[in-house]
Motif scaffolding. Sequence first.
Motif, PDB file in Angstrom:
ATOM      1  N   CYS A   7     -34.345 -24.508 -18.840  1.00  0.00           N
ATOM      2  CA  CYS A   7     -35.530 -24.426 -19.705  1.00  0.00           C
ATOM      3  C   CYS A   7     -35.090 -23.710 -21.198  1.00  0.00           C
ATOM      4  O   CYS A   7     -35.792 -23.267 -22.007  1.00  0.00           O
ATOM      5  N   GLN A   8     -33.926 -23.391 -21.373  1.00  0.00           N
ATOM      6  CA  GLN A   8     -33.522 -22.450 -22.147  1.00  0.00           C
ATOM      7  C   GLN A   8     -33.910 -20.883 -22.444  1.00  0.00           C
ATOM      8  O   GLN A   8     -33.576 -20.792 -23.703  1.00  0.00           O
ATOM      9  N   GLY A   9     -34.342 -20.603 -21.079  1.00  0.00           N
ATOM     10  CA  GLY A   9     -34.696 -19.156 -21.625  1.00  0.00           C
ATOM     11  C   GLY A   9     -33.868 -18.219 -21.546  1.00  0.00           C
ATOM     12  O   GLY A   9     -32.672 -18.887 -20.942  1.00  0.00           O
ATOM     13  N   VAL A  10     -33.807 -16.894 -21.895  1.00  0.00           N
ATOM     14  CA  VAL A  10     -32.669 -15.824 -21.201  1.00  0.00           C
ATOM     15  C   VAL A  10     -33.322 -14.993 -21.493  1.00  0.00           C
ATOM     16  O   VAL A  10     -34.557 -14.501 -21.596  1.00  0.00           O
ATOM     17  N   TRP A  11     -32.077 -14.511 -20.648  1.00  0.00           N
ATOM     18  CA  TRP A  11     -32.757 -12.789 -19.764  1.00  0.00           C
ATOM     19  C   TRP A  11     -31.377 -11.804 -20.767  1.00  0.00           C
ATOM     20  O   TRP A  11     -30.561 -12.564 -20.465  1.00  0.00           O
ATOM     21  N   PHE A  12     -31.978 -11.067 -20.869  1.00  0.00           N
ATOM     22  CA  PHE A  12     -31.411  -9.532 -20.854  1.00  0.00           C
ATOM     23  C   PHE A  12     -31.251  -8.402 -20.241  1.00  0.00           C
ATOM     24  O   PHE A  12     -32.272  -7.497 -20.144  1.00  0.00           O
ATOM     25  N   ASP A  13     -30.795  -7.795 -19.617  1.00  0.00           N
ATOM     26  CA  ASP A  13     -31.066  -6.040 -19.236  1.00  0.00           C
ATOM     27  C   ASP A  13     -31.064  -5.625 -20.490  1.00  0.00           C
ATOM     28  O   ASP A  13     -30.275  -5.699 -21.018  1.00  0.00           O
ATOM     29  N   HIS A  27     -46.406  -7.576 -35.445  1.00  0.00           N
ATOM     30  CA  HIS A  27     -46.234  -7.111 -36.995  1.00  0.00           C
ATOM     31  C   HIS A  27     -46.826  -7.854 -37.704  1.00  0.00           C
ATOM     32  O   HIS A  27     -45.735  -8.676 -38.315  1.00  0.00           O
ATOM     33  N   GLN A  28     -47.758  -6.846 -38.473  1.00  0.00           N
ATOM     34  CA  GLN A  28     -48.534  -7.603 -39.500  1.00  0.00           C
ATOM     35  C   GLN A  28     -49.305  -8.953 -38.922  1.00  0.00           C
ATOM     36  O   GLN A  28     -49.613  -9.053 -38.010  1.00  0.00           O
ATOM     37  N   LEU A  29     -48.862 -10.284 -39.288  1.00  0.00           N
ATOM     38  CA  LEU A  29     -49.486 -11.895 -39.237  1.00  0.00           C
ATOM     39  C   LEU A  29     -48.880 -12.166 -37.668  1.00  0.00           C
ATOM     40  O   LEU A  29     -49.445 -13.036 -37.350  1.00  0.00           O
ATOM     41  N   GLU A  30     -47.889 -11.093 -37.474  1.00  0.00           N
ATOM     42  CA  GLU A  30     -46.924 -12.142 -36.725  1.00  0.00           C
ATOM     43  C   GLU A  30     -46.532 -11.424 -35.188  1.00  0.00           C
ATOM     44  O   GLU A  30     -46.888 -10.250 -34.798  1.00  0.00           O
ATOM     45  N   SER A  31     -46.873 -12.377 -34.106  1.00  0.00           N
ATOM     46  CA  SER A  31     -47.350 -11.685 -32.325  1.00  0.00           C
ATOM     47  C   SER A  31     -45.772 -12.444 -31.855  1.00  0.00           C
ATOM     48  O   SER A  31     -45.577 -13.892 -32.316  1.00  0.00           O
ATOM     49  N   VAL A  32     -46.089 -11.929 -30.489  1.00  0.00           N
ATOM     50  CA  VAL A  32     -45.001 -13.296 -29.624  1.00  0.00           C
ATOM     51  C   VAL A  32     -45.042 -12.228 -28.330  1.00  0.00           C
ATOM     52  O   VAL A  32     -45.025 -11.005 -28.519  1.00  0.00           O
ATOM     53  N   PRO A  33     -45.372 -12.905 -27.349  1.00  0.00           N
ATOM     54  CA  PRO A  33     -45.628 -12.099 -26.087  1.00  0.00           C
ATOM     55  C   PRO A  33     -43.771 -12.371 -24.948  1.00  0.00           C
ATOM     56  O   PRO A  33     -43.083 -13.585 -25.496  1.00  0.00           O
ATOM     57  N   GLU A  43     -38.682 -17.657 -27.763  1.00  0.00           N
ATOM     58  CA  GLU A  43     -40.066 -16.229 -28.579  1.00  0.00           C
ATOM     59  C   GLU A  43     -38.615 -15.555 -28.808  1.00  0.00           C
ATOM     60  O   GLU A  43     -39.006 -13.979 -29.280  1.00  0.00           O
ATOM     61  N   LEU A  44     -37.503 -15.698 -28.680  1.00  0.00           N
ATOM     62  CA  LEU A  44     -35.877 -14.369 -28.976  1.00  0.00           C
ATOM     63  C   LEU A  44     -36.082 -14.164 -30.583  1.00  0.00           C
ATOM     64  O   LEU A  44     -36.009 -13.298 -30.939  1.00  0.00           O
ATOM     65  N   LEU A  99     -37.214 -11.068 -32.058  1.00  0.00           N
ATOM     66  CA  LEU A  99     -36.049 -10.310 -33.525  1.00  0.00           C
ATOM     67  C   LEU A  99     -36.551 -10.096 -34.895  1.00  0.00           C
ATOM     68  O   LEU A  99     -35.840  -9.543 -35.645  1.00  0.00           O
ATOM     69  N   SER A 100     -37.020 -11.234 -35.241  1.00  0.00           N
ATOM     70  CA  SER A 100     -37.778 -11.239 -36.623  1.00  0.00           C
ATOM     71  C   SER A 100     -38.954 -10.555 -36.919  1.00  0.00           C
ATOM     72  O   SER A 100     -38.610  -9.349 -37.510  1.00  0.00           O
ATOM     73  N   ILE A 101     -39.569 -10.391 -36.044  1.00  0.00           N
ATOM     74  CA  ILE A 101     -40.606  -9.017 -36.017  1.00  0.00           C
ATOM     75  C   ILE A 101     -39.696  -7.656 -35.992  1.00  0.00           C
ATOM     76  O   ILE A 101     -40.576  -6.790 -36.881  1.00  0.00           O
TER      77      ILE A 101
END
Length: 133
Positions: free
Chosen positions: A35-41, A86-92, A107-108, A112-114
Amino acid sequence: MLYRDEGLLSCPHCEEAVLSLQTVVWVNRRACRGCQGVWFDLEDLAELSQELRVKLALPCGEEQPQDAPRECPRCSKAMKVELVRHQLESVPIDICHDCGVWFDQEELEPFLSILMAAEDAARSPFERVNRPW
């Protein structure tokens, strides 16, 4: 550098796929080839925020309701979904406050941009000019 159990982690999205360890810019992450998703500890996410010179505090955003929460690949507890804004941007994002954060494929980068936009908004104009990127 801390070393921890590097056992196999299952993808919280695909569930059966195994996450592969990758090191990008001296920061570890685990990615799903399906799925190209990424996990960060949490430790790795803290290192990434230091590399990018942004502040990261948990919780990251407002908790969102969810019908079927995903399991944390480390502890198998239900992860929470937080909406980072942040302002008009959002990400779950899916987050386990004990272990780490899961980012779906798209999502990553917005996350990071936010973080960088929020950090820039808090800096003086002089500090923004001298940002390394």
